[in-house]
Design a protein around this motif. Structure first.
Motif, PDB file in Angstrom:
ATOM      1  N   ASP A   1       7.840   5.549   4.896  1.00  0.00           N
ATOM      2  CA  ASP A   1       9.241   5.170   5.045  1.00  0.00           C
ATOM      3  C   ASP A   1       9.366   3.755   5.080  1.00  0.00           C
ATOM      4  O   ASP A   1      10.678   3.287   5.037  1.00  0.00           O
ATOM      5  CB  ASP A   1      10.388   5.742   6.026  1.00  0.00           C
ATOM      6  N   ASP A   2       8.393   2.852   5.026  1.00  0.00           N
ATOM      7  CA  ASP A   2       8.347   1.497   5.226  1.00  0.00           C
ATOM      8  C   ASP A   2       8.413   1.046   3.814  1.00  0.00           C
ATOM      9  O   ASP A   2       7.236   1.114   3.195  1.00  0.00           O
ATOM     10  CB  ASP A   2       7.168   0.896   6.191  1.00  0.00           C
ATOM     11  N   GLU A   3       9.349   0.342   3.298  1.00  0.00           N
ATOM     12  CA  GLU A   3       9.363  -0.161   1.885  1.00  0.00           C
ATOM     13  C   GLU A   3       8.159  -0.787   1.685  1.00  0.00           C
ATOM     14  O   GLU A   3       7.588  -0.877   0.717  1.00  0.00           O
ATOM     15  CB  GLU A   3      10.596  -0.764   1.323  1.00  0.00           C
ATOM     16  N   LEU A   4       7.700  -1.976   2.496  1.00  0.00           N
ATOM     17  CA  LEU A   4       6.695  -2.917   2.236  1.00  0.00           C
ATOM     18  C   LEU A   4       5.604  -2.186   2.231  1.00  0.00           C
ATOM     19  O   LEU A   4       4.572  -2.535   1.027  1.00  0.00           O
ATOM     20  CB  LEU A   4       6.636  -3.798   3.462  1.00  0.00           C
ATOM     21  N   MET A   5       5.291  -1.146   3.170  1.00  0.00           N
ATOM     22  CA  MET A   5       3.928  -0.372   3.051  1.00  0.00           C
ATOM     23  C   MET A   5       3.967   0.345   1.653  1.00  0.00           C
ATOM     24  O   MET A   5       2.704   0.418   1.064  1.00  0.00           O
ATOM     25  CB  MET A   5       4.020   0.335   4.391  1.00  0.00           C
ATOM     26  N   ILE A   6       4.879   0.938   1.066  1.00  0.00           N
ATOM     27  CA  ILE A   6       4.947   1.710  -0.044  1.00  0.00           C
ATOM     28  C   ILE A   6       4.545   0.779  -1.132  1.00  0.00           C
ATOM     29  O   ILE A   6       3.945   1.133  -1.753  1.00  0.00           O
ATOM     30  CB  ILE A   6       6.622   2.221  -0.252  1.00  0.00           C
ATOM     31  N   LYS A   7       5.259  -0.413  -1.284  1.00  0.00           N
ATOM     32  CA  LYS A   7       4.794  -1.507  -2.255  1.00  0.00           C
ATOM     33  C   LYS A   7       3.244  -1.718  -2.236  1.00  0.00           C
ATOM     34  O   LYS A   7       2.697  -1.851  -3.365  1.00  0.00           O
ATOM     35  CB  LYS A   7       5.544  -2.927  -2.166  1.00  0.00           C
ATOM     36  N   ILE A   8       2.951  -1.995  -1.010  1.00  0.00           N
ATOM     37  CA  ILE A   8       1.317  -2.226  -0.865  1.00  0.00           C
ATOM     38  C   ILE A   8       0.241  -1.237  -1.274  1.00  0.00           C
ATOM     39  O   ILE A   8      -0.438  -1.169  -2.151  1.00  0.00           O
ATOM     40  CB  ILE A   8       1.075  -2.618   0.521  1.00  0.00           C
ATOM     41  N   LEU A   9       0.692   0.231  -1.000  1.00  0.00           N
ATOM     42  CA  LEU A   9       0.022   1.365  -1.214  1.00  0.00           C
ATOM     43  C   LEU A   9      -0.156   1.626  -2.898  1.00  0.00           C
ATOM     44  O   LEU A   9      -0.882   1.946  -3.394  1.00  0.00           O
ATOM     45  CB  LEU A   9       0.515   2.393  -0.270  1.00  0.00           C
ATOM     46  N   THR A  10       1.392   1.298  -3.310  1.00  0.00           N
ATOM     47  CA  THR A  10       1.373   1.707  -4.653  1.00  0.00           C
ATOM     48  C   THR A  10       0.673   0.758  -5.398  1.00  0.00           C
ATOM     49  O   THR A  10       0.082   1.058  -6.430  1.00  0.00           O
ATOM     50  CB  THR A  10       2.927   1.973  -4.973  1.00  0.00           C
ATOM     51  N   PHE A  11       0.749  -0.657  -5.295  1.00  0.00           N
ATOM     52  CA  PHE A  11      -0.022  -1.599  -5.825  1.00  0.00           C
ATOM     53  C   PHE A  11      -1.555  -1.305  -5.968  1.00  0.00           C
ATOM     54  O   PHE A  11      -2.052  -1.470  -6.891  1.00  0.00           O
ATOM     55  CB  PHE A  11       0.204  -3.104  -5.368  1.00  0.00           C
ATOM     56  N   ILE A  12      -1.862  -1.034  -4.757  1.00  0.00           N
ATOM     57  CA  ILE A  12      -3.475  -0.937  -4.511  1.00  0.00           C
ATOM     58  C   ILE A  12      -3.740   0.320  -5.300  1.00  0.00           C
ATOM     59  O   ILE A  12      -4.870   0.220  -6.085  1.00  0.00           O
ATOM     60  CB  ILE A  12      -3.794  -0.716  -2.943  1.00  0.00           C
TER      61      ILE A  12
END
Length: 123
Positions: free
Chosen positions: A12-23
C-alpha cells in the motif's frame, strides 16, 4: 525473458510500489499491484500469479492473513514477505510458520530482490 512469469505485489506504500515495479519490470516480469490484503485474497483465483510479494502491514487484511490464504488455496505459489525490520519481528517468524518462502527487510538492495525472485521463480 520472464514475460510469462506473473508476480502479484501486495503493497500500500506508493513509493515502494514504484520501486518494486521499476526493478521487476526491468527484469521482464508481468506485475499486478493490489493495495490491500482483502482485494488480493479475493482476486487471487482470477489472477493466477507465479509468485506473491507482500507487505505485512496492509489495509483490510494483514499480510499474515494473505499468506495463510495463499498457502491454503494455492500451496505451490512462492511468497516473499517485504517488511520493515523491527516493526513486527514476531510477525516475520509467524509469516514463515504460515508458509512464506523468503523475507526481505525494507529498505532493500534491488539486486538482492531480483536474485531472490529468480531463485524462487526459475525460468
Amino acid at each position: 525473458m520472464n514475460s510469462d512469469k506473473k508476480i502479484l505485489i501486495i503493497e500500500d506504500d506508493e513509493l515502494m510500489i514504484k520501486i518494486l515495479t521499476f526493478i521487476l519490470n526491468k527484469e521482464g516480469y508481468q506485475l499486478i499491484v493490489i493495495r490491500d490484503g482483502l482485494s488480493a485474497t479475493e482476486q487471487l483465483g482470477t489472477i493466477h500469479p507465479n509468485m506473491v510479494i507482500t507487505d505485512l502491514l496492509l489495509p483490510y487484511k494483514s499480510g499474515l492473513e494473505v499468506i495463510s490464504h495463499v498457502k491454503e488455496n494455492f500451496e505451490a505459489i512462492p511468497i516473499i514477505v517485504l517488511s520493515a525490520l523491527g516493526e513486527e519481528e514476531h510477525s516475520v517468524s509467524e509469516a514463515f510458520k504460515l508458509g512464506a518462502d523468503d523475507f526481505i527487510a525494507k529498505p532493500f538492495n534491488p539486486n538482492e530482490l531480483v536474485l531472490r525472485v529468480k531463485r524462487l521463480l526459475p525460468h
